[in-house]
Design an enzyme around this catalytic site. Structure first.
Site, mmCIF file in Angstrom:
data_model
loop_
_atom_site.group_PDB
_atom_site.id
_atom_site.type_symbol
_atom_site.label_atom_id
_atom_site.label_comp_id
_atom_site.label_asym_id
_atom_site.label_seq_id
_atom_site.Cartn_x
_atom_site.Cartn_y
_atom_site.Cartn_z
ATOM 1 N N LYS A 116 -0.112 -5.947 -4.166
ATOM 2 C CA LYS A 116 0.764 -6.953 -3.736
ATOM 3 C C LYS A 116 -0.137 -8.166 -2.858
ATOM 4 O O LYS A 116 -1.378 -8.121 -2.592
ATOM 5 C CB LYS A 116 1.645 -6.049 -2.601
ATOM 6 C CG LYS A 116 2.365 -5.013 -3.497
ATOM 7 C CD LYS A 116 3.299 -4.346 -2.617
ATOM 8 C CE LYS A 116 4.009 -3.441 -3.397
ATOM 9 N NZ LYS A 116 5.090 -2.479 -2.745
ATOM 10 N N TYR A 137 12.316 -4.163 -9.014
ATOM 11 C CA TYR A 137 13.057 -3.364 -7.848
ATOM 12 C C TYR A 137 14.355 -3.188 -8.141
ATOM 13 O O TYR A 137 15.232 -3.516 -6.996
ATOM 14 C CB TYR A 137 12.572 -4.074 -6.880
ATOM 15 C CG TYR A 137 10.963 -3.779 -6.440
ATOM 16 C CD1 TYR A 137 10.696 -2.336 -6.392
ATOM 17 C CD2 TYR A 137 10.485 -5.059 -5.661
ATOM 18 C CE1 TYR A 137 9.256 -2.454 -6.130
ATOM 19 C CE2 TYR A 137 9.151 -4.802 -5.502
ATOM 20 C CZ TYR A 137 8.395 -3.387 -5.671
ATOM 21 O OH TYR A 137 7.227 -3.575 -5.406
ATOM 22 N N ASN A 142 3.018 -3.220 2.065
ATOM 23 C CA ASN A 142 2.244 -1.793 1.877
ATOM 24 C C ASN A 142 1.203 -1.937 0.684
ATOM 25 O O ASN A 142 0.903 -0.802 0.129
ATOM 26 C CB ASN A 142 3.299 -0.750 1.762
ATOM 27 C CG ASN A 142 4.013 -0.763 0.706
ATOM 28 O OD1 ASN A 142 3.850 -1.635 -0.250
ATOM 29 N ND2 ASN A 142 5.260 -0.132 0.521
ATOM 30 N N HIS A 162 1.786 -1.180 -5.684
ATOM 31 C CA HIS A 162 2.742 -0.632 -6.243
ATOM 32 C C HIS A 162 2.205 0.386 -7.342
ATOM 33 O O HIS A 162 1.044 0.059 -8.012
ATOM 34 C CB HIS A 162 3.454 -1.804 -6.767
ATOM 35 C CG HIS A 162 4.415 -1.118 -8.184
ATOM 36 N ND1 HIS A 162 5.790 -0.573 -7.749
ATOM 37 C CD2 HIS A 162 4.349 -0.698 -9.280
ATOM 38 C CE1 HIS A 162 6.191 -0.091 -8.840
ATOM 39 N NE2 HIS A 162 5.600 -0.472 -10.008
ATOM 40 N N GLU A 189 7.195 -0.614 -17.227
ATOM 41 C CA GLU A 189 6.613 -1.580 -16.240
ATOM 42 C C GLU A 189 5.322 -2.180 -16.998
ATOM 43 O O GLU A 189 5.117 -3.471 -16.874
ATOM 44 C CB GLU A 189 6.184 -0.947 -15.044
ATOM 45 C CG GLU A 189 7.574 -0.556 -14.202
ATOM 46 C CD GLU A 189 7.198 0.155 -12.985
ATOM 47 O OE1 GLU A 189 6.018 0.441 -12.655
ATOM 48 O OE2 GLU A 189 7.984 0.401 -12.186
#
Ligand code: UDP
Ligand code: MG
Length: 132
Positions: free
Chosen positions: A9, A49, A112, A115, A126
């Site tokens: 991220k 998401y 965080n 992913h 994905e």
């Protein structure tokens, strides 16, 4: 051999933790078979998401995930889906043990670092979403 989708991220890029995180993935024995830098948009994030798109904090996720580049990867190896999730640690940084990526480096619910697909089925979806 199992494949999973991993995405570093924007905070991982900004904090220069990309090498550290990739190193952990490699040392555990996984192969990185594809990797690219991308800039995400809201439309793609609503798809990726979808399970969170109705939550009050979704705008915060979009703001964060569009704040800079991400690095998408296809990672391959034995038990890659569950194994990467174990390396990551749980979503909630307060529950993430030291030794996990989130346990060692995250102190925020949204930012965080990483992913990883949560099932073999979602991994294939994905991978298609981000690598075509
Ligand atoms: N997220 C958040 N607040 C929450 C739950 C999730 O900001 O209460 C963000 C966080 O960045 C998380 C992402 O939304 O990694 C996706 O949530 P998910 O429940 O799928 O967790 P993950 O699979 O990333 O552990
Ligand atoms: Mg998830």
């Amino acid at each position: 051999m199992e494949r999973t989708y991993v995405m570093l991220k924007p905070d991982a890029v900004k904090r220069k933790l990309v090498g550290e995180i990739i190193s952990r993935i490699e040392k555990k024995g996984y192969n990185i078979v594809e990797m690219k830098t991308m800039y995400l948009n809201e439309e793609l994030l609503k798809e990726h998401y979808a399970h969170l798109a109705d939550k009050p904090f979704f705008p915060e996720i979009v703001q964060f995930m569009t704040s800079g580049p991400v690095i998408g990867m296809i990672v391959e190896g034995n038990d890659a889906v569950a194994g990467i999730r174990r390396l990551m640690g749980p979503t909630n940084w307060q529950e993430a043990s030291p030794g996990t990526i989130r346990g060692d480096f995250a102190n925020n619910m949204t930012e965080n670092l990483i992913h990883g697909s949560d099932s073999v089925e979602n991994a294939e979806i994905e991978i298609k979403r981000f690598f075509g």
